[in-house]
Design an enzyme around this catalytic site. Structure first.
Site, PDB file in Angstrom:
ATOM      1  N   HIS A  13      42.759  38.520  51.429  1.00  0.00           N
ATOM      2  CA  HIS A  13      41.768  39.276  50.660  1.00  0.00           C
ATOM      3  C   HIS A  13      40.453  38.504  50.576  1.00  0.00           C
ATOM      4  CE1 HIS A  13      40.330  40.571  46.479  1.00  0.00           C
ATOM      5  NE2 HIS A  13      40.244  41.664  47.219  1.00  0.00           N
ATOM      6  N   GLU A  40      40.743  40.746  55.213  1.00  0.00           N
ATOM      7  CA  GLU A  40      39.974  41.839  54.626  1.00  0.00           C
ATOM      8  C   GLU A  40      38.609  41.290  54.275  1.00  0.00           C
ATOM      9  OE1 GLU A  40      38.580  44.187  50.937  1.00  0.00           O
ATOM     10  OE2 GLU A  40      38.974  42.044  51.134  1.00  0.00           O
ATOM     11  N   ASP A  42      34.371  42.622  52.821  1.00  0.00           N
ATOM     12  CA  ASP A  42      33.592  43.676  52.165  1.00  0.00           C
ATOM     13  C   ASP A  42      32.231  43.804  52.844  1.00  0.00           C
ATOM     14  OD1 ASP A  42      35.416  44.234  49.825  1.00  0.00           O
ATOM     15  OD2 ASP A  42      35.118  42.074  49.586  1.00  0.00           O
ATOM     16  N   HIS A  55      31.000  40.876  48.482  1.00  0.00           N
ATOM     17  CA  HIS A  55      31.742  41.846  47.672  1.00  0.00           C
ATOM     18  C   HIS A  55      30.885  42.596  46.659  1.00  0.00           C
ATOM     19  CE1 HIS A  55      34.180  43.264  44.264  1.00  0.00           C
ATOM     20  NE2 HIS A  55      35.014  43.650  45.220  1.00  0.00           N
ATOM     21  N   GLU A 114      36.263  46.726  54.659  1.00  0.00           N
ATOM     22  CA  GLU A 114      36.085  47.662  53.542  1.00  0.00           C
ATOM     23  C   GLU A 114      34.620  48.082  53.506  1.00  0.00           C
ATOM     24  OE1 GLU A 114      37.350  46.420  49.575  1.00  0.00           O
ATOM     25  OE2 GLU A 114      36.289  48.132  48.694  1.00  0.00           O
TER      26      GLU A 114
HETATM   27  O1  G3P Z   1      40.993  46.161  49.891  1.00  0.00           O
HETATM   28  C1  G3P Z   1      41.623  45.663  48.765  1.00  0.00           C
HETATM   29  C2  G3P Z   1      40.593  45.208  47.776  1.00  0.00           C
HETATM   30  O2  G3P Z   1      39.670  44.404  48.457  1.00  0.00           O
HETATM   31  C3  G3P Z   1      39.869  46.326  47.089  1.00  0.00           C
HETATM   32  O3  G3P Z   1      39.185  45.868  46.002  1.00  0.00           O
HETATM   33  O4  G3P Z   1      37.220  45.101  44.782  1.00  0.00           O
HETATM   34  O5  G3P Z   1      38.611  43.448  46.022  1.00  0.00           O
HETATM   35  O6  G3P Z   1      37.157  45.030  47.267  1.00  0.00           O
HETATM   36  P1  G3P Z   1      38.003  44.805  46.022  1.00  0.00           P
HETATM   37 MG    MG Z   2      37.541  44.483  49.267  1.00  0.00          MG
END
Ligand code: G3P
Ligand code: MG
Length: 251
Positions: A13, A40, A42, A55, A114
């Site tokens: 993450h 993952e 952002d 993020h 994401e």
């Molecule tokens: O994709 C899982 C997670 O990343 C979603 O929430 O706020 O961490 O981007 P966030």
């Molecule tokens: Mg995320």
């Protein structure tokens, strides 16, 4: 590409974010070193139109800057320190562009991008990310996710061969997204928060041909429970812990 992932997949993450500053090249490289199954990150647009990897909508928490990402140009973002907030030894870390991440990480590890244009959902993020995926020839190792169904639809139209994951929130909004909005969306994966996951939810999703990845799990007991229910993947900041638990559960 989703079928090629380990099950349950351990998805780092924001990179290996328990051990390096989130959404930086260090965090992504460390995730590879620590043998995550995927990373993952952002993605959002900055003021000059490039896709950057950060993020929050603002710079304040993870850099030494202030203000909104979408009101700051890439040249102004690139002078910011994106690592010292985590540890002084990461002071030289910069906010990466998605172009840089794709160039450096490439197809060494699957990447969940994401699409985080949550404060500017009508922008060109999905189209620009799709163009980058094509230019770097990463169609086979990227999948998209978003809480925003229209952004996912735009990504899907731009590059239909890249799988899409529908992220859902906790609470009534999440229930609505999973049970109503999802009916109108073309996606291969649902990604609810771990509090919403039940064995029944996983079984029903599988029956409909959908995978289930859940976020964000840093607790061994919760990992054990979801692994035993047959979850397809988890997002975690702590890749070594998840690998240890997965090994225990499958022993
Ligand atoms: O994709 C899982 C997670 O990343 C979603 O929430 O706020 O961490 O981007 P966030
Ligand atoms: Mg995320």
């Amino acid at each position: 590409m989703l079928a090629q992932l380990n099950t349950p997949a351990i998805i780092a993450h924001r990179g290996a974010s328990a051990h390096a500053p989130e959404n930086t090249l260090s965090a992504f490289k460390l995730a590879i070193e620590k043998q995550a199954d995927a990373i993952e990150l952002d993605a959002k647009l900055c003021a000059s139109g490039e896709v950057v990897v950060v993020h929050d909508a603002t710079l304040d928490r993870t850099t030494n800057g202030t203000g909104k990402v979408n009101e700051t140009s890439l040249s102004d973002l690139k002078v910011l320190d994106a690592g010292s907030w985590f540890d002084d030894k990461f002071a030289s870390e910069r906010i990466p562009t998605l172009d840089e991440v794709f160039g450096i990480i490439g197809d060494q590890i699957p990447i969940n991008v994401e699409l985080t244009n949550y404060t500017s959902a009508g922008d060109d993020l999905a189209v620009k990310v799709a163009a980058l995926v094509k230019r770097h020839k990463l169609t086979g190792s990227v999948f998209f996710s978003s809480f925003h169904p229209l952004t996912l639809s735009r990504a899907r139209r731009a590059i239909p061969e890249v799988p899409c994951a529908f992220l859902t929130l906790d609470g009534f909004g999440g229930w609505l997204a999973r049970n109503i909005i999802a009916l109108f969306l073309s996606h291969q994966v649902i990604q609810p928060p771990y509090m919403n996951v039940t064995k029944r939810l996983i079984t029903r999703a599988h029956r409909r041909g959908k995978r289930v990845n859940s976020y964000t799990i840093n607790d061994a007991e919760i990992m054990r429970r979801l692994f035993s229910w047959g979850i397809d993947g988890i997002f975690t900041d702590d890749v070594p812990l998840a690998r240890q638990v997965r090994a225990e559960v499958s022993a």
